[in-house]
Design an enzyme around this catalytic site. Sequence first.
Site, PDB file in Angstrom:
ATOM      1  CG  HIS A 305      -2.081   0.642   1.011  1.00  9.98           C
ATOM      2  ND1 HIS A 305      -2.190   1.769   1.188  1.00  9.98           N
ATOM      3  CD2 HIS A 305      -3.413   0.779   0.731  1.00  9.98           C
ATOM      4  CE1 HIS A 305      -3.057   2.970   1.150  1.00  9.98           C
ATOM      5  NE2 HIS A 305      -4.082   1.806   0.649  1.00  9.98           N
ATOM      6  CG  ASP A 362      -8.075  -4.175  -2.737  1.00 11.98           C
ATOM      7  OD1 ASP A 362      -7.315  -3.588  -2.800  1.00 11.98           O
ATOM      8  OD2 ASP A 362      -9.479  -3.607  -2.738  1.00 11.98           O
TER       9      ASP A 362
HETATM   10  C1  SDX Z   1      -6.244  -0.062  -2.915  1.00  7.07           C
HETATM   11  O1  SDX Z   1      -4.315   4.430  -2.001  1.00  7.07           O
HETATM   12  C2  SDX Z   1      -4.972   3.658  -1.658  1.00  7.07           C
HETATM   13  O2  SDX Z   1      -5.860   4.671  -0.662  1.00  7.07           O
HETATM   14  C3  SDX Z   1      -5.844   2.671  -2.259  1.00  7.07           C
HETATM   15  C4  SDX Z   1      -7.058   1.860  -1.605  1.00  7.07           C
HETATM   16  C5  SDX Z   1      -7.550   2.778  -1.357  1.00  7.07           C
HETATM   17  O3  SDX Z   1      -8.710   2.597  -0.533  1.00  7.07           O
HETATM   18  O4  SDX Z   1      -8.701   3.889  -2.244  1.00  7.07           O
HETATM   19  O5  SDX Z   1      -6.426   1.954  -0.168  1.00  7.07           O
HETATM   20  C6  SDX Z   1      -7.113   0.494  -2.392  1.00  7.07           C
HETATM   21  O6  SDX Z   1      -5.890   0.286  -4.029  1.00  7.07           O
HETATM   22  C7  SDX Z   1      -4.910  -1.199  -2.172  1.00  7.07           C
HETATM   23  C8  SDX Z   1      -3.877  -1.405  -3.280  1.00  7.07           C
HETATM   24  C9  SDX Z   1      -4.364  -2.616  -4.008  1.00  7.07           C
HETATM   25  N1  SDX Z   1      -3.749  -3.169  -4.999  1.00  7.07           N
HETATM   26  C10 SDX Z   1      -2.456  -4.373  -4.901  1.00  7.07           C
HETATM   27  O7  SDX Z   1      -2.800  -4.853  -3.917  1.00  7.07           O
HETATM   28  C11 SDX Z   1      -2.207  -4.187  -5.710  1.00  7.07           C
HETATM   29  C12 SDX Z   1      -0.958  -4.780  -5.694  1.00  7.07           C
HETATM   30  N2  SDX Z   1       0.559  -4.458  -5.220  1.00  7.07           N
HETATM   31  C13 SDX Z   1       0.819  -3.013  -5.465  1.00  7.07           C
HETATM   32  O8  SDX Z   1       0.626  -2.727  -6.616  1.00  7.07           O
HETATM   33  C14 SDX Z   1       1.580  -1.784  -4.646  1.00  7.07           C
HETATM   34  O9  SDX Z   1       2.214  -2.121  -3.555  1.00  7.07           O
HETATM   35  C15 SDX Z   1       0.588  -0.137  -4.823  1.00  7.07           C
HETATM   36  C16 SDX Z   1       0.070  -0.227  -6.401  1.00  7.07           C
HETATM   37  C17 SDX Z   1      -0.251  -0.859  -4.083  1.00  7.07           C
HETATM   38  C18 SDX Z   1       1.725   0.319  -3.371  1.00  7.07           C
HETATM   39  O10 SDX Z   1       2.389   0.965  -4.453  1.00  7.07           O
HETATM   40  P1  SDX Z   1       3.861   1.557  -4.154  1.00  7.07           P
HETATM   41  O11 SDX Z   1       3.507   2.279  -2.751  1.00  7.07           O
HETATM   42  O12 SDX Z   1       4.467   3.066  -5.266  1.00  7.07           O
HETATM   43  O13 SDX Z   1       4.655   0.952  -4.033  1.00  7.07           O
HETATM   44  P2  SDX Z   1       6.587   0.905  -5.465  1.00  7.07           P
HETATM   45  O14 SDX Z   1       5.380   0.161  -6.412  1.00  7.07           O
HETATM   46  O15 SDX Z   1       7.460   1.661  -5.538  1.00  7.07           O
HETATM   47  O16 SDX Z   1       6.759  -0.301  -4.701  1.00  7.07           O
HETATM   48  C19 SDX Z   1       7.049  -0.254  -3.511  1.00  7.07           C
HETATM   49  C20 SDX Z   1       8.432  -1.897  -3.577  1.00  7.07           C
HETATM   50  C21 SDX Z   1       8.966  -1.961  -4.798  1.00  7.07           C
HETATM   51  O17 SDX Z   1      10.117  -2.928  -4.924  1.00  7.07           O
HETATM   52  P3  SDX Z   1      11.717  -2.058  -5.146  1.00  7.07           P
HETATM   53  O18 SDX Z   1      11.244  -1.042  -6.356  1.00  7.07           O
HETATM   54  O19 SDX Z   1      11.612  -0.869  -3.832  1.00  7.07           O
HETATM   55  O20 SDX Z   1      12.223  -3.420  -5.219  1.00  7.07           O
HETATM   56  O21 SDX Z   1       7.563  -3.078  -3.302  1.00  7.07           O
HETATM   57  C22 SDX Z   1       7.727  -3.760  -4.539  1.00  7.07           C
HETATM   58  C23 SDX Z   1       7.800  -2.868  -5.184  1.00  7.07           C
HETATM   59  O22 SDX Z   1       8.877  -3.708  -6.460  1.00  7.07           O
HETATM   60  N3  SDX Z   1       5.997  -3.964  -4.545  1.00  7.07           N
HETATM   61  C24 SDX Z   1       5.907  -5.398  -4.901  1.00  7.07           C
HETATM   62  C25 SDX Z   1       4.317  -5.579  -4.165  1.00  7.07           C
HETATM   63  N4  SDX Z   1       3.828  -4.216  -4.009  1.00  7.07           N
HETATM   64  C26 SDX Z   1       4.729  -3.089  -4.292  1.00  7.07           C
HETATM   65  N5  SDX Z   1       6.534  -6.285  -5.009  1.00  7.07           N
HETATM   66  C27 SDX Z   1       6.037  -7.827  -5.283  1.00  7.07           C
HETATM   67  N6  SDX Z   1       4.294  -7.841  -4.765  1.00  7.07           N
HETATM   68  C28 SDX Z   1       3.245  -6.974  -4.757  1.00  7.07           C
HETATM   69  N7  SDX Z   1       2.623  -6.309  -4.335  1.00  7.07           N
END
Ligand code: SDX
Length: 415
Positions: A305, A362
Amino acid sequence: MTNKAKLSYDGKEYEFDVLEGTRGPKVINMSSLYSQTGMFALDEGLTSTATCKSEITYINGEAGELRHRGYEIEWLAENKTFLDVVHLLLYKELPSKERLDAFRYELKKRSFIHEGMHKLFDAFPDDAHPMAIMQASVAALSTFYPDHLNMDKHEDYMEMAARIIAKIPTIAASAYRYKHGYPMAYPNLDRGFTENFLYMLRTYPYDHVELRPIEVKALDTVFMLHADHEQNASTSVVRSVGSTHAHPYSCISSAIGALWGHAHGGANEGVIRMLEMIATPDRVDEFIKRAKDKNDPFRLMGFGHRVYKNFDPRAKVLKKLRDQLVDEIGIDANFMKVAQRIEDIALNDEYFVSRGLYPNVDFHSGLILKALGIPNEMFAVLFVIGRIPGWISQLVEQKEAPLKIVRPRQLYVGK
Ligand code: SDX
């Protein structure tokens, strides 16, 4: 304590006001950055940028805290219903019993949709995704209610809010029923808001609809936990589209499009598809490895998140509800085993722990919706039903403040 922040660059000093809210981090007011320095601030993904002032929802990522107008989500989930929270978001206070009954009646009166909308549903192919139908249908609402195209008066906002909140479940159920060739279902005015939605999904001519109280309570809690969430991606879209004075149906239709993405509201459907893909607990390790592999696009759906880096308070409430439902209505045992194994591994794996990746709202809502017999493709639609009051409250709050069009700048790197 100084309420100024200084920036020094190229031998010059610049000063900016520091503002403090009632909770959470202070902000540096950067609105004069360009006029003072001739430079823009770059913040891709807006990870460190506050785009507005708001009184509606407060979240603290480190503390795993979520409050709506000061009330903690755990307390609201324990003691109130979804409609209580809708009223709190829109009218800035929890309703008395009498007020709640009147509010519920106001919504019931508006829960029917113009018969002309049925022709719209008919136009879609059978395999149309319900989110596409939702987005098109909400935009189409503007053609049936043109009187909301300018929105100059506060009472117009509340009428618009009641109409959209009341009609969305009927549109959602209609989209589902048309897609499957079921006869149209009309709202049943003897039923409550959430119960009515479940009824419209399940009812069939000459058939008794079974709706257990635990199912209605579970779905009501899922709606509540999705009601609003500060300036998330789809809410930012509502504010951005609203800043152009576009009509409310256009703002909400745009937000539905943003929510559909699997990184946002499409994640709950993504969780179930991921569990189906993994299929058995012994294959979890392979997918954890893939989630950690930078060269593999696979991500662990329902994990991570932008704000919550310890735990998502909504996930904690839903996990409790999920465990309760396992006994009462039964959740697919294999799904549960795979989900549990994912949690056990990810919560102890350095990759996830070091990046603050924990189960989000989720991860558990997907399992609960599956247990309620909601089809996968309707999961994001239920997120829409829950989030509508939040989007509208944020749109109303924006309209009640001086409105500046949202128009960010860029760092040009072209020819
Ligand atoms: C919702 O914003 C809100 O409030 C949203 C929400 C709401 O109520 O409106 O809470 C609802 O959208 C919840 C989130 C649902 N999405 C997912 O579950 C999809 C999987 N999650 C990822 O796509 C991700 O965690 C996000 C999009 C939720 C957050 O992404 P960020 O904050 O932009 O973080 P990032 O992509 O920069 O990741 C940081 C690191 C990265 O690795 P490094 O580059 O540091 O090595 O964490 C890794 C990412 O690759 N990473 C993951 C991951 N999520 C982040 N690696 C594996 N699996 C994951 N799910």
